[in-house]
Design an enzyme around this catalytic site. Structure first.
Site, PDB file in Angstrom:
ATOM      1  CG  HIS A 174      -1.854   0.970   1.491  1.00 43.39           C
ATOM      2  ND1 HIS A 174      -1.566   2.247   1.921  1.00 43.39           N
ATOM      3  CD2 HIS A 174      -3.214   0.929   1.344  1.00 43.39           C
ATOM      4  CE1 HIS A 174      -2.694   2.934   2.048  1.00 43.39           C
ATOM      5  NE2 HIS A 174      -3.699   2.159   1.692  1.00 43.39           N
ATOM      6  CG  ASP A 212       0.547  -2.430   6.154  1.00 40.44           C
ATOM      7  OD1 ASP A 212      -0.445  -2.649   6.874  1.00 40.44           O
ATOM      8  OD2 ASP A 212       0.508  -1.707   5.143  1.00 40.44           O
ATOM      9  CD  GLN A 251      -6.990  -4.375   4.292  1.00 35.85           C
ATOM     10  OE1 GLN A 251      -8.002  -5.008   4.573  1.00 35.85           O
ATOM     11  NE2 GLN A 251      -7.022  -3.100   3.948  1.00 35.85           N
ATOM     12  CE  LYS A 259      -7.144   0.073   6.327  1.00 38.22           C
ATOM     13  NZ  LYS A 259      -8.020   0.565   5.267  1.00 38.22           N
ATOM     14  CB  CYS A 270      -3.714   3.296  -1.448  1.00 35.82           C
ATOM     15  SG  CYS A 270      -4.980   4.495  -1.077  1.00 35.82           S
TER      16      CYS A 270
END
Ligand SMILES: Cc1ncc(COP(=O)(O)O)c(C=O)c1O
Length: 394
Positions: free
Chosen positions: A109, A187, A190, A213, A351
């Site tokens: 991202h 990261d 998600q 999220k 993104c």
């Protein structure tokens, strides 16, 4: 079964399939926001009266919950931020700034690309990108070559691709990276809405978490920092609440986590984040996964029947997001028509422009699910896609 816990679904007829952008919030999370502002709104870690103490203890309760949730070893390893973007920017501009090389994956991202560009790193000059194959799988051999050529690098890789749903094998990646003296940041924007994470098992050094999220309010997240780094990492912002002692000749900072949490925090957001974690514990990941997997599989089967559909990866090691296009049709047009039919999906580059460019496309239609989506949502989506396709083909 759990849909009734989310007021959005009682108030809206929209078929919500944009969970990769943000998830809906359960009632307990929403109520916690009203309760904080209506009943004990006060600052944390400062004043010493009843409501201020309650705000502090609720805020710190989330830290403990998150520590247990990801199986970190100490509360001090959990630092609250605005979300993954801030978490990555924090580590990029403090601990990682002096690393000669940063290694990222092809599926990042922009939040895990642009902060590195801001340090004047460009491809081959301080920034390396691990290849992926035609199914978007991470190329472990190429990764090892990069690690060998760039010992003691900083590796910063997404756990799950927001654009294509690919899950990276973080445990294997981290083990390999450590073998070559690299430090690993993940990261996790998600991940936590979909599956359980055991940070000690993954053995990562930094783990960037997004609250919104993961069924929590917007504007809250965290960075897990492995204990051994806490002492030497410089905060990237300082000010009130980070300080043990100040005079005009200098400042002595508090220990972690407080030295990293400058200024008044998103107190309601952090409290709501705790409620979201409690909610997931109540639903349990086994249920989240079994509900979601069934619907995700059905989604894929039904999409596959549509004429002219183009996928960019198969379903192996995929969670949450399914990206596609239709031959000869502009994805933005599909997005406009789906919106008119009250179907919420995201169209565009998500993104993640570099991987789109690599695939030779401008973007995709992305359907991103959460455990509260059901077969009916998929049926409505498919119906709407059929209508949109017939309108655009005329
Ligand atoms: C993979 C990935 N990384 C980072 C981000 C940014 O997360 P946040 O909104 O918590 O800053 C997102 C949000 O879409 C994402 O999907």
């Amino acid at each position: 079964m759990f849909r009734k816990d989310f007021p959005y679904f009682q108030n809206s007829k929209t078929v919500y399939l944009d969970n990769g952008a943000t998830t809906q919030k359960p009632k307990s999370v929403i109520d916690s926001q009203v309760e904080y502002y209506e009943q004990y709104c006060s600052n944390t870690h400062r004043s010493n009266f009843g409501h201020a103490n309650k705000a502090t203890s609720e805020f710190e309760k989330t830290r403990k919950l998150l520590k247990e949730f990801i199986n970190a070893s100490k509360n001090e390893e959990i630092i609250f931020t605005k979300g993954v973007t801030e978490s990555i920017n924090f580590i990029a501009s403090s601990y990682a700034i002096d690393f000669k090389t940063v290694i990222i994956s092809s599926l990042e991202h922009h939040s895990n690309i642009v902060p590195w560009h801001m340090q004047n790193r460009t491809l081959g000059a301080g920034l390396e990108v691990v290849n992926c194959n035609e199914n978007l799988d991470f190329d472990l051999e190429h990764f090892e070559e990069l690690l060998k050529a760039n010992p003691n690098a900083f590796v910063s890789i997404t756990h799950v691709s927001n654009a294509f749903g690919k899950v990276h094998d973080v445990k294997t990646i981290t083990k390999l990276a450590h073998k070559y003296g690299a430090v690993v940041m993940i990261d996790a924007a998600q991940s936590l809405a979909h599956f359980k994470v055991d940070i000690q098992e993954l053995d990562v050094d930094f783990y960037a978490i997004s609250g919104h999220k993961t069924f929590a309010p917007t504007g809250v997240g965290a960075i897990y920092i492995k204990e051994k780094y806490l002492k030497n990492i410089k905060p990237y912002q300082t000010g009130g609440a980070t300080i043990h002692e100040v005079d005009y000749s200098g400042s002595i900072l508090l220990d972690s986590p407080y030295k990293f949490e400058a200024g008044t925090q998103n107190i309601a957001g952090v409290i709501g984040f705790g409620k979201a974690l409690e909610y997931i514990n109540h639903v349990r990941y086994e249920n989240i996964q079994s509900l979601e997997n069934k619907v995700f599989k059905y989604l894929n089967e039904e999409l596959s029947k549509l004429p002219g559909i183009i996928f960019y990866n198969d379903l192996t090691n995929c969670v949450g997001s399914r990206s596609f296009n239709f031959k000869g049709i502009i994805h933005d047009d599909i997005g406009i028509l789906l919106d008119k039919m009250q179907i919420a999906v995201r169209v565009g580059h998500h993104c993640a422009q570099p991987i789109m460019k690599k695939l030779g496309i401008r973007g995709t239609i992305r359907v991103s699910t959460a455990f509260y989506n059901d077969y009916v949502d998929v049926d409505k989506l498919i119906e709407a896609l059929k209508k949109a396709l017939s309108m655009l083909k005329d």
